[in-house]
Design a protein around this motif. Structure first.
Motif, PDB file in Angstrom:
ATOM      1  N   THR A 295       7.384  18.322 -22.639  1.00 39.81           N
ATOM      2  CA  THR A 295       8.294  17.651 -21.717  1.00 39.81           C
ATOM      3  C   THR A 295       8.383  18.422 -20.413  1.00 39.81           C
ATOM      4  OG1 THR A 295       9.588  16.826 -23.566  1.00 39.81           O
ATOM      5  CG2 THR A 295      10.639  16.801 -21.403  1.00 39.81           C
ATOM      6  N   HIS A 296       8.211  17.709 -19.309  1.00 41.25           N
ATOM      7  CA  HIS A 296       8.337  18.330 -17.984  1.00 41.25           C
ATOM      8  C   HIS A 296       9.572  17.776 -17.294  1.00 41.25           C
ATOM      9  CE1 HIS A 296       4.408  20.287 -18.000  1.00 41.25           C
ATOM     10  NE2 HIS A 296       3.949  19.197 -18.576  1.00 41.25           N
ATOM     11  N   ASN A 297      10.299  18.642 -16.650  1.00 46.04           N
ATOM     12  CA  ASN A 297      11.449  18.207 -15.877  1.00 46.04           C
ATOM     13  C   ASN A 297      10.991  17.892 -14.466  1.00 46.04           C
ATOM     14  OD1 ASN A 297      13.897  17.690 -14.755  1.00 46.04           O
ATOM     15  ND2 ASN A 297      14.581  19.829 -14.728  1.00 46.04           N
ATOM     16  N   ALA A 298      10.686  16.623 -14.232  1.00 49.97           N
ATOM     17  CA  ALA A 298      10.148  16.215 -12.934  1.00 49.97           C
ATOM     18  C   ALA A 298      11.230  16.191 -11.856  1.00 49.97           C
ATOM     19  CB  ALA A 298       9.499  14.838 -13.050  1.00 49.97           C
ATOM     20  N   ARG A 299      12.490  16.159 -12.266  1.00 47.27           N
ATOM     21  CA  ARG A 299      13.579  16.075 -11.291  1.00 47.27           C
ATOM     22  C   ARG A 299      14.164  17.470 -11.075  1.00 47.27           C
ATOM     23  NH1 ARG A 299      14.834  10.661 -10.795  1.00 47.27           N
ATOM     24  NH2 ARG A 299      14.092   9.327 -12.472  1.00 47.27           N
ATOM     25  N   ASN A 300      13.375  18.342 -10.468  1.00 47.95           N
ATOM     26  CA  ASN A 300      13.880  19.690 -10.234  1.00 47.95           C
ATOM     27  C   ASN A 300      14.569  19.747  -8.875  1.00 47.95           C
ATOM     28  OD1 ASN A 300      11.865  19.697  -8.364  1.00 47.95           O
ATOM     29  ND2 ASN A 300      10.618  21.249  -9.356  1.00 47.95           N
ATOM     30  N   SER A 301      14.823  20.959  -8.415  1.00 51.46           N
ATOM     31  CA  SER A 301      15.639  21.123  -7.215  1.00 51.46           C
ATOM     32  C   SER A 301      14.867  20.901  -5.915  1.00 51.46           C
ATOM     33  CB  SER A 301      16.261  22.528  -7.202  1.00 51.46           C
ATOM     34  OG  SER A 301      15.234  23.513  -7.233  1.00 51.46           O
ATOM     35  N   LEU A 302      13.568  20.621  -6.012  1.00 51.95           N
ATOM     36  CA  LEU A 302      12.792  20.389  -4.794  1.00 51.95           C
ATOM     37  C   LEU A 302      13.339  19.188  -4.039  1.00 51.95           C
ATOM     38  CD1 LEU A 302       9.093  20.834  -5.978  1.00 51.95           C
ATOM     39  CD2 LEU A 302      10.292  22.246  -4.340  1.00 51.95           C
ATOM     40  N   ASP A 303      13.548  19.367  -2.766  1.00 51.14           N
ATOM     41  CA  ASP A 303      13.945  18.244  -1.936  1.00 51.14           C
ATOM     42  C   ASP A 303      12.672  17.529  -1.513  1.00 51.14           C
ATOM     43  OD1 ASP A 303      16.308  17.783   0.758  1.00 51.14           O
ATOM     44  OD2 ASP A 303      14.715  16.476   0.045  1.00 51.14           O
ATOM     45  N   GLN A 304      12.322  16.501  -2.265  1.00 48.77           N
ATOM     46  CA  GLN A 304      11.034  15.854  -2.076  1.00 48.77           C
ATOM     47  C   GLN A 304      10.887  15.220  -0.699  1.00 48.77           C
ATOM     48  OE1 GLN A 304       8.232  15.555  -3.756  1.00 48.77           O
ATOM     49  NE2 GLN A 304       8.778  16.679  -5.598  1.00 48.77           N
ATOM     50  N   GLU A 305      11.958  14.663  -0.202  1.00 46.35           N
ATOM     51  CA  GLU A 305      11.855  14.018   1.104  1.00 46.35           C
ATOM     52  C   GLU A 305      11.541  15.037   2.197  1.00 46.35           C
ATOM     53  OE1 GLU A 305      14.288  10.821   3.879  1.00 46.35           O
ATOM     54  OE2 GLU A 305      15.328  11.917   2.293  1.00 46.35           O
ATOM     55  N   LYS A 306      12.235  16.160   2.189  1.00 48.70           N
ATOM     56  CA  LYS A 306      11.971  17.207   3.179  1.00 48.70           C
ATOM     57  C   LYS A 306      10.578  17.796   2.985  1.00 48.70           C
ATOM     58  CE  LYS A 306      16.782  18.588   3.964  1.00 48.70           C
ATOM     59  NZ  LYS A 306      17.775  19.692   3.834  1.00 48.70           N
ATOM     60  N   LEU A 307      10.148  17.894   1.736  1.00 51.80           N
ATOM     61  CA  LEU A 307       8.820  18.428   1.449  1.00 51.80           C
ATOM     62  C   LEU A 307       7.744  17.536   2.052  1.00 51.80           C
ATOM     63  CD1 LEU A 307       7.511  20.783  -0.127  1.00 51.80           C
ATOM     64  CD2 LEU A 307       7.393  19.267  -2.112  1.00 51.80           C
ATOM     65  N   GLN A 308       7.918  16.227   1.931  1.00 54.43           N
ATOM     66  CA  GLN A 308       6.949  15.300   2.513  1.00 54.43           C
ATOM     67  C   GLN A 308       6.935  15.399   4.037  1.00 54.43           C
ATOM     68  OE1 GLN A 308       4.492  13.308   1.302  1.00 54.43           O
ATOM     69  NE2 GLN A 308       4.942  14.491  -0.551  1.00 54.43           N
TER      70      GLN A 308
ATOM     71  N   ASP B 292       3.789  16.924 -11.259  1.00 56.92           N
ATOM     72  CA  ASP B 292       4.804  16.182 -12.009  1.00 56.92           C
ATOM     73  C   ASP B 292       5.916  15.688 -11.090  1.00 56.92           C
ATOM     74  OD1 ASP B 292       3.579  16.557 -14.563  1.00 56.92           O
ATOM     75  OD2 ASP B 292       4.301  18.610 -14.566  1.00 56.92           O
ATOM     76  N   GLU B 293       6.404  16.580 -10.223  1.00 55.29           N
ATOM     77  CA  GLU B 293       7.480  16.201  -9.315  1.00 55.29           C
ATOM     78  C   GLU B 293       7.005  15.164  -8.296  1.00 55.29           C
ATOM     79  OE1 GLU B 293       7.929  20.440 -10.691  1.00 55.29           O
ATOM     80  OE2 GLU B 293       6.349  19.282  -9.705  1.00 55.29           O
ATOM     81  N   ASP B 294       5.822  15.418  -7.715  1.00 57.16           N
ATOM     82  CA  ASP B 294       5.310  14.515  -6.681  1.00 57.16           C
ATOM     83  C   ASP B 294       5.003  13.135  -7.244  1.00 57.16           C
ATOM     84  OD1 ASP B 294       5.519  16.658  -5.003  1.00 57.16           O
ATOM     85  OD2 ASP B 294       3.367  16.949  -4.710  1.00 57.16           O
ATOM     86  N   ALA B 295       4.400  13.081  -8.422  1.00 55.26           N
ATOM     87  CA  ALA B 295       4.039  11.796  -9.023  1.00 55.26           C
ATOM     88  C   ALA B 295       5.281  10.973  -9.331  1.00 55.26           C
ATOM     89  CB  ALA B 295       3.215  12.016 -10.291  1.00 55.26           C
ATOM     90  N   ALA B 296       6.294  11.613  -9.912  1.00 50.92           N
ATOM     91  CA  ALA B 296       7.524  10.895 -10.238  1.00 50.92           C
ATOM     92  C   ALA B 296       8.186  10.347  -8.982  1.00 50.92           C
ATOM     93  CB  ALA B 296       8.479  11.820 -10.995  1.00 50.92           C
ATOM     94  N   TYR B 297       8.234  11.166  -7.938  1.00 52.45           N
ATOM     95  CA  TYR B 297       8.865  10.747  -6.680  1.00 52.45           C
ATOM     96  C   TYR B 297       8.084   9.608  -6.024  1.00 52.45           C
ATOM     97  CZ  TYR B 297      10.911  11.225  -1.987  1.00 52.45           C
ATOM     98  OH  TYR B 297      11.535  10.995  -0.785  1.00 52.45           O
ATOM     99  N   LEU B 298       6.755   9.712  -6.027  1.00 48.68           N
ATOM    100  CA  LEU B 298       5.936   8.673  -5.412  1.00 48.68           C
ATOM    101  C   LEU B 298       6.098   7.340  -6.130  1.00 48.68           C
ATOM    102  CD1 LEU B 298       3.790   7.672  -3.451  1.00 48.68           C
ATOM    103  CD2 LEU B 298       2.040   8.578  -4.994  1.00 48.68           C
ATOM    104  N   LEU B 299       6.081   7.341  -7.456  1.00 48.26           N
ATOM    105  CA  LEU B 299       6.227   6.084  -8.200  1.00 48.26           C
ATOM    106  C   LEU B 299       7.590   5.447  -7.931  1.00 48.26           C
ATOM    107  CD1 LEU B 299       4.553   6.997 -11.619  1.00 48.26           C
ATOM    108  CD2 LEU B 299       3.567   5.731  -9.704  1.00 48.26           C
ATOM    109  N   GLN B 300       8.611   6.274  -7.743  1.00 48.31           N
ATOM    110  CA  GLN B 300       9.931   5.736  -7.391  1.00 48.31           C
ATOM    111  C   GLN B 300       9.903   5.098  -6.006  1.00 48.31           C
ATOM    112  OE1 GLN B 300      12.902   8.817  -7.754  1.00 48.31           O
ATOM    113  NE2 GLN B 300      12.222   9.377  -9.818  1.00 48.31           N
ATOM    114  N   LEU B 301       9.293   5.792  -5.051  1.00 55.13           N
ATOM    115  CA  LEU B 301       9.226   5.264  -3.689  1.00 55.13           C
ATOM    116  C   LEU B 301       8.452   3.951  -3.627  1.00 55.13           C
ATOM    117  CD1 LEU B 301       8.617   8.541  -1.667  1.00 55.13           C
ATOM    118  CD2 LEU B 301      10.681   7.146  -1.649  1.00 55.13           C
ATOM    119  N   LEU B 302       7.427   3.857  -4.443  1.00 50.75           N
ATOM    120  CA  LEU B 302       6.625   2.634  -4.489  1.00 50.75           C
ATOM    121  C   LEU B 302       7.304   1.536  -5.295  1.00 50.75           C
ATOM    122  CD1 LEU B 302       3.097   4.210  -5.098  1.00 50.75           C
ATOM    123  CD2 LEU B 302       3.967   3.260  -2.959  1.00 50.75           C
TER     124      LEU B 302
END
Length: 419
Positions: free
Chosen positions: A113-126, A351-361
């Motif tokens: 199990t991977h915790n894809a929802r970590n503390s990374l601010d994905q929007e700022k990272l992009q 893991d984090e990027d893929a989860a965030y991208l699928l949500q955005l799409l």
């Protein structure tokens, strides 16, 4: 009488031409399943992706684009309804697949199990990743081959890595050795481009690997010319403007290690004949090599990592043919200074990027991104792999892949480039 006939004939010909033009546009943009996205690289509220909804305002467009926009708007409500019905089919995580491919069988999947929802601010990272890319693309003092050419200057055969999903308005540029097998599986599920007993695949891992990498499975930009002729380049530009474009990258040196492990440490008949045999002859002074990879492995005849690096640095290599896609630079595969990507993912944060991208799409209810391999090549391996590579070679290799390091924000590997 003759003039009247000519006038009628002209009217008929013009009408036929307009009908053909409408058919070409209609077929190309996939209006039967169209979901229009604009770039979400611009500022927007977290978790939302700007798009054009039925009844919404369109940006100022050239006349031909305005014609296309009006053509699509009338069908958008119907397509949105179809989308909602489709997305109700939530794909459950399947049982672990039967692994038939050698590479997948050897490496296995990481089902932890991977915790894809970590503390990374994905929007700022992009925002940061895109800012870095755009700054260096605009920096006249940073030069590399093909940087200054326009999109129109890119030959069609160099656009073969851009996979199009017209159903959801997505373009994915795949980079081998950067989770591209699983992202291609995702694109197959979304585009419904492959059927299993008459039914589209719903779970990415159910798709056999041999189908995933079959070029006929995907609609790619390089196929547009055969389908649309002189309209193809303009249609590509429309899709690039309206669709969501993404790619995934990786530390360039780690990607090379991964390519070597995959293609030369495992028995691969094609890569043995096309690449290993010439390398063994040129850099290890072997003659009368076995005709099959199994015989070569049995006799202890394998390409070394040193042979592979020499092959990459040898000026004769690309005089014969361009680099194979597994070690070709990302800037040559995906043209990041000519195409304005909306999302830049990295394997290091897959893991984090893929989860965030699928949500955005807005497709995260349709599928889950497949798990990673258990023993994925890691950046911590670099020192060991390059330990026996001469310093001068390492420095030349960095220059060869410098653009990928810089454009995508990977630090210069100083520990490998100094004594």
């Amino acid at each position: 009488m003759t003039k009247a006939r000519l006038l009628r004939l002209s009217v008929v010909l013009v009408s036929i031409f307009m009908i053909l033009l409408i058919i070409v546009y209609w077929d190309n943009v996939g209006t039967a399943h169209f979901y229009l996205h604009t770039s979400f690289s611009r500022p927007h509220s977290p978790g939302a992706i700007p798009g054009i909804t039925a009844g919404g305002d369109w940006e100022a467009l050239p006349e031909v684009d305005e014609f296309l926009a009006k053509l699509l708007s009338s069908n958008l409500k119907q397509n949105s309804s179809t989308s909602r019905k489709t997305e109700q089919l939530l794909v459950q995580g399947s049982s672990k697949p039967v692994v038939s491919n050698l590479e997948e069988n050897v490496r296995g999947y990481d089902w932890s199990t991977h915790n894809a929802r970590n503390s990374l601010d994905q929007e700022k990272l992009q925002i940061e990743r895109q800012r870095t890319l755009r700054e260096f693309c605009a920096n006249s003092s940073f030069a590399f081959p093909t940087k200054e050419r326009s999109f129109d200057d890119i030959p069609n055969y160099e656009l073969n890595h851009l996979i199009v999903d017209d159903r959801h308005g997505i373009i994915y540029c795949y980079v081998p050795k950067v989770a591209c097998t699983n992202w291609k599986r995702v694109m197959i599920v979304l585009s419904e481009s492959l059927l299993d007993q008459g039914v589209p695949y719903r779970n990415p891992l159910d798709i056999p690997r041999e189908h995933v990498h079959n070029t006929s499975t995907h609609l790619t930009f390089n196929k547009f010319w055969r389908r649309y002729g002189k309209f193809s380049r303009h249609l590509m530009k429309i899709k690039l403007k309206k669709y969501t474009k993404f790619l995934f990258v990786r530390d360039p040196f780690v990607r090379l290690i991964s390519a070597f492990r995959s293609k030369f440490e495992l028995e691969n008949e094609e890569f043995y004949r096309r690449f290993a045999v010439p390398m063994l002859k040129l850099y290890s002074n072997h003659t009368n090599l076995p005709t099959s990879v199994s015989e070569a492995f049995g006799a202890g005849l394998r390409v070394s990592f040193s042979d592979f690096i020499q092959y990459l640095l040898d000026p004769r290599t690309e005089k014969m043919a361009p680099f194979n896609e597994h070690w070709r630079q990302v800037y040559r595969l995906c043209h990041p200074c000519q195409i304005d990507y909306d999302f830049i993912g990295k394997l290091e944060t897959l893991d984090e990027d893929a989860a965030y991208l699928l949500q955005l799409l807005k497709v995260d209810r349709l599928l889950r991104f497949p798990p990673s391999y258990r023993n994925r090549t890691a950046s911590s391996w670099e020192d060991d792999w390059f330990a026996k590579i001469p310093l001068a070679w390492r420095q030349q290799l960095y220059k060869l892949y410098e653009a990928d390091f810089v454009l995508f924000g990977y630090p210069k590997p100083e520990n490998l480039l100094k004594d």
